[in-house]
Write an enzyme that holds these catalytic residues in place. Sequence first.
Site, PDB file in Angstrom:
ATOM      1  N   HIS A  51       0.827  -1.223   0.000  1.00 48.56           N
ATOM      2  CA  HIS A  51       0.000   0.000   0.000  1.00 48.56           C
ATOM      3  C   HIS A  51       0.860   1.271   0.000  1.00 48.56           C
ATOM      4  O   HIS A  51       0.671   2.134  -0.880  1.00 48.56           O
ATOM      5  CB  HIS A  51      -0.975  -0.031   1.184  1.00 48.56           C
ATOM      6  CG  HIS A  51      -1.709   1.251   1.396  1.00 48.56           C
ATOM      7  ND1 HIS A  51      -2.577   1.792   0.455  1.00 48.56           N
ATOM      8  CD2 HIS A  51      -1.702   2.135   2.441  1.00 48.56           C
ATOM      9  CE1 HIS A  51      -3.064   2.931   0.917  1.00 48.56           C
ATOM     10  NE2 HIS A  51      -2.547   3.166   2.110  1.00 48.56           N
ATOM     11  N   HIS A  76       3.693   7.095   5.244  1.00 52.88           N
ATOM     12  CA  HIS A  76       2.482   7.788   5.683  1.00 52.88           C
ATOM     13  C   HIS A  76       1.670   7.048   6.740  1.00 52.88           C
ATOM     14  O   HIS A  76       0.882   7.659   7.459  1.00 52.88           O
ATOM     15  CB  HIS A  76       1.597   8.151   4.482  1.00 52.88           C
ATOM     16  CG  HIS A  76       0.772   7.024   3.952  1.00 52.88           C
ATOM     17  ND1 HIS A  76       1.229   6.147   2.989  1.00 52.88           N
ATOM     18  CD2 HIS A  76      -0.482   6.616   4.253  1.00 52.88           C
ATOM     19  CE1 HIS A  76       0.284   5.263   2.717  1.00 52.88           C
ATOM     20  NE2 HIS A  76      -0.767   5.519   3.468  1.00 52.88           N
ATOM     21  N   GLU A  80       0.557   6.046  12.446  1.00 50.95           N
ATOM     22  CA  GLU A  80      -0.807   5.596  12.763  1.00 50.95           C
ATOM     23  C   GLU A  80      -0.876   4.107  13.096  1.00 50.95           C
ATOM     24  O   GLU A  80      -1.599   3.703  14.008  1.00 50.95           O
ATOM     25  CB  GLU A  80      -1.714   5.901  11.560  1.00 50.95           C
ATOM     26  CG  GLU A  80      -3.182   5.666  11.827  1.00 50.95           C
ATOM     27  CD  GLU A  80      -4.036   6.047  10.620  1.00 50.95           C
ATOM     28  OE1 GLU A  80      -5.086   5.418  10.458  1.00 50.95           O
ATOM     29  OE2 GLU A  80      -3.658   6.947   9.862  1.00 50.95           O
ATOM     30  N   ASP A  81      -0.120   3.281  12.357  1.00 48.68           N
ATOM     31  CA  ASP A  81      -0.306   1.825  12.447  1.00 48.68           C
ATOM     32  C   ASP A  81       0.844   1.046  13.074  1.00 48.68           C
ATOM     33  O   ASP A  81       0.770  -0.173  13.190  1.00 48.68           O
ATOM     34  CB  ASP A  81      -0.557   1.253  11.036  1.00 48.68           C
ATOM     35  CG  ASP A  81      -1.879   1.725  10.456  1.00 48.68           C
ATOM     36  OD1 ASP A  81      -2.750   2.129  11.253  1.00 48.68           O
ATOM     37  OD2 ASP A  81      -2.044   1.703   9.227  1.00 48.68           O
TER      38      ASP A  81
END
Length: 737
Positions: A51, A76, A80-81
Site C-alpha cells: 500500500h 504515511h 498511525e499503524d
Amino acid sequence: MTIAEQYENLVKTIRAYNPAADFDRIRAAFEYADKAHENQKRKSGEPYIIHPLAVAQIVAEELRLDSESIEAALLHDVIEDTAATHDEIAKLFSPTIADLVEGVSKLTRIQYATKEDEQMENLRKMLIAMSKDIRVILIKIADRLHNMRTMEYQSPAKQKQKSLETMEIYAPISHRLGMQRIKWELEDLSLKYLDPVGYEEIVSKLSVKQREYEAFMQRTQIQIDDRLNELGIEHIVYGRMKHPYSIYRKMFNQNKSLDEIFDLFAFRVIVENVGDCYNVLGVIHDIYKPILGRFKDYIGTPKPNGYQSLHTTVMGTDGIPFEVQIRTRAMHEIAEYGVAAHWKYKQGGQGAGTEGKYEWVRRLLENQEGADAEEYIHSLKVDMFSDEVFVFTPGGDVQNLPAGATPIDFAYAIHSAVGNHMVGAKVNGRIVTFDHVLKNGDIVEILTSKAGKGPSRDWMNIAKSSEARSKIRQWFKKERRDENIANGRSAFEAELKHCGIAMRDVLAADTLPGLLKKVSYPTLDDMYAAIGYGGFTAQKAVSRMQGELNRIARQHQAEKAAAEAEAKPARPEEPKPPAPKQVKSEQGIIVEGLDNCLVKFSKCCTPVPGDEIIGFITRGYGVSVHRCDCPNASPAKRVQPGQEGRWIHVSWGKNTNESYPTTLEVVCKDRQGLLLDISAALSSTNTFVLGIQSRSTEDQFAICRLEVRIRDSQQLAALMRRLNQISGVLKVNRPAG
C-alpha cells in the site's frame, strides 16, 4: 509484481521527471516502512508495504511531487499503524517529513461521542496541516485513491461508508485543488459501490456503443485538426468521453436515459499562447454552430483553484452537440495536476511553493469556530465543494461565492462590518430582497447605514456561505449574550419536556458536572448562549445528556431498592407463589392467551419495537401485527360486522429480533446532492438500507421512499430527526394504511 519490482518501478518513474531526487533517502524511507509494517497484512492478504509503495507511485506518476513527498508517502502509515513516533521520524529523516506524515495520520487515539465529531476533528486536523503545507492533502488524496482502487476486499458496509466519504470530501477537495483526473477516478470508484446497478448500466451501455462513439470522435478530431493546420496554428487536439459519474449525475438531474443524453463528448485543443486560444475559438464557431448560453471564459475569469480554459458547446455536423475546451500548455498542466503543478521542488526539497494562493484553507478553519460537528461538515461541503457564482462589485472587482448565494453572502465576503450594517442591496442597479439569488456577472451594491440594527436571525437561514453564517453567529455571540441565554434556555427546556426529562434532574449538583462534560461547555449559561446564537442545538444537547441521565436514574433506583430492602423487618418464611408461566415470544411479540402462534408484521404500517401495537387473527396466516395508529386497525374497523373477537391484545416481549423492516417517506425540495445527503444520514445512524426509491414531481419536489431495518423506536426517532435536519427536507413520515 514483487515488492522489489514495485520499488524499482517507483524509482524509474521518479528518475524520468526528477533525476536529481535524493534516491538514498527514498531507499531509506522504503526500508524503514518495510521493517515497520513487516508483520502486517492488507485485507487482500498482501504484505502491507504494497500500500505505501502504491501511494508513493501515485504521488510520483500522477502528481510528480518532490523527494520529501515520496518519502512521506512511503512512511504515511507508520505513525498511525506501528510503534513509530513523530520524534523518531524527525530524527531519522527530517522534521518536515515527520510533519507531513503526522498530517496524513488520523486521530486514532481519542474517543469521540459521535462519528460526526470524529470525522470533523480528522478533517480539521488535516486542514490545519494542509494550510501549513499543501502536500499533506496531496499525499492523503493519493492514499484514498489507492484505497478506493482496492475497495473490493472490504465489507459492503465499509465500501459504502468509505465511498460516501470519498464522494463528499476527497473528490471535491481534488476538484478544489484542480486535480481533475484524480477527481474523476475517485467519483467513478465511489459510484461503483454507492450505486453498483446504475454504474454497471452506464459502463455496459458505453461499451456496446464504443465503436460508434470512437468513429464520431475520430471524424470530429480530423475536421478540427485539418482546419487548424490550414491556418498554421500549432496545436494538439484530442477527444474524450464524459466519465461514468458525470453521465450518471446528468441522467439523475435531468431524469433521462443514456440514449437521451447527447453531449457525452468533449474535445481539447492545446495551443502555444493566449492569443491562439481566442483564434481557435473563432475557428470552432466557424466550423460548427455554437449553442447559445454555453460559452464560458475561464481565462479572463479563472476559477479559484487556478483553472483557466475557454469552454464552448457546439452542434456537430452529425447533429450531435459536444464541448470544446481550449487552453495553453501551461493552463493544461494546471488543469491536469492542479496545485501539484506548482510544487516543482529542487534536489533536497528546496523550492518555493504557492500555499499563499490557497488562503481559502485558512478561511475554512476560521469560519468553523463555534460550529458543532454536523454544522462543520455541512459548511465544509457548501464552502469547498459547491459550484461557484462570480459577481462584481460596482468598482469591477470579482467576488466568487457558492451557487445560490444572496446579497448577505456578498456583503460579508466584502467585510463583516459591511454585512453587520447592511440595510439593503442593489443588483444591476435595481433594489432586491435579501434572499435574491445572485447569478454570474451580476453587479452587486450593498447599502449600509451606521444606524442599522445589525443582522437578523433570519439571515442565518438565507446565507449560503459558512463565512457569512459564521460572522452572523459571531455578531449575535458578542452583541446579544443575554438574549441568547434566554432563547437557548427556553429551547433547551422545551426539548427536555419533549423527551420527558425534568429540569431538576439536570440541575442536581451531583449530575450537572458530568452532563456539562458531555456537551463540552463549562457552564449551563455558555451552553444556552451557544444554542441561542445557533452554534449548538437543543436536540443535540439533550441527546448527549440522555445517556448520562438514564445511567444516573438506574443508579438511584438501585440505591432506593437496596435501602427499602434493608428497612423491611424480618418476617417468617412464607411459601413462595408458583412462578408465572413463561410466555414465549414469536419474533419479539407476545400474543395474549396464545402460545407458539404464527406472527407476521403488516406491510401497511411496518411496526418496530416501541410502537403501540394490536394484533388481528387472520384466516390461516396466524396473527398480523399492526401499529395502533394504522388506518387498517382504526377503532371503526375493529367493530365492523364479522370482526368480533378477531382483534387481540399483543405486546413487545423482552427478546425482540435484532432488527425489523420498516418504511419512511421523505418529502423534500428537489435539488442536486439530495440523495447523497440522505445516504449520509442513513450511514451516520448506522441504519441498514433495504432499498431507496425516489421520484420527482412537476413542481420541483422529490418524494423518497426508504426501506430500512430498525432495532427499535429510539433508533427510528434518531434517523427521522437526522433526516429532518437535511437542507430542503419538508416532512419525514411513516406511511400507514
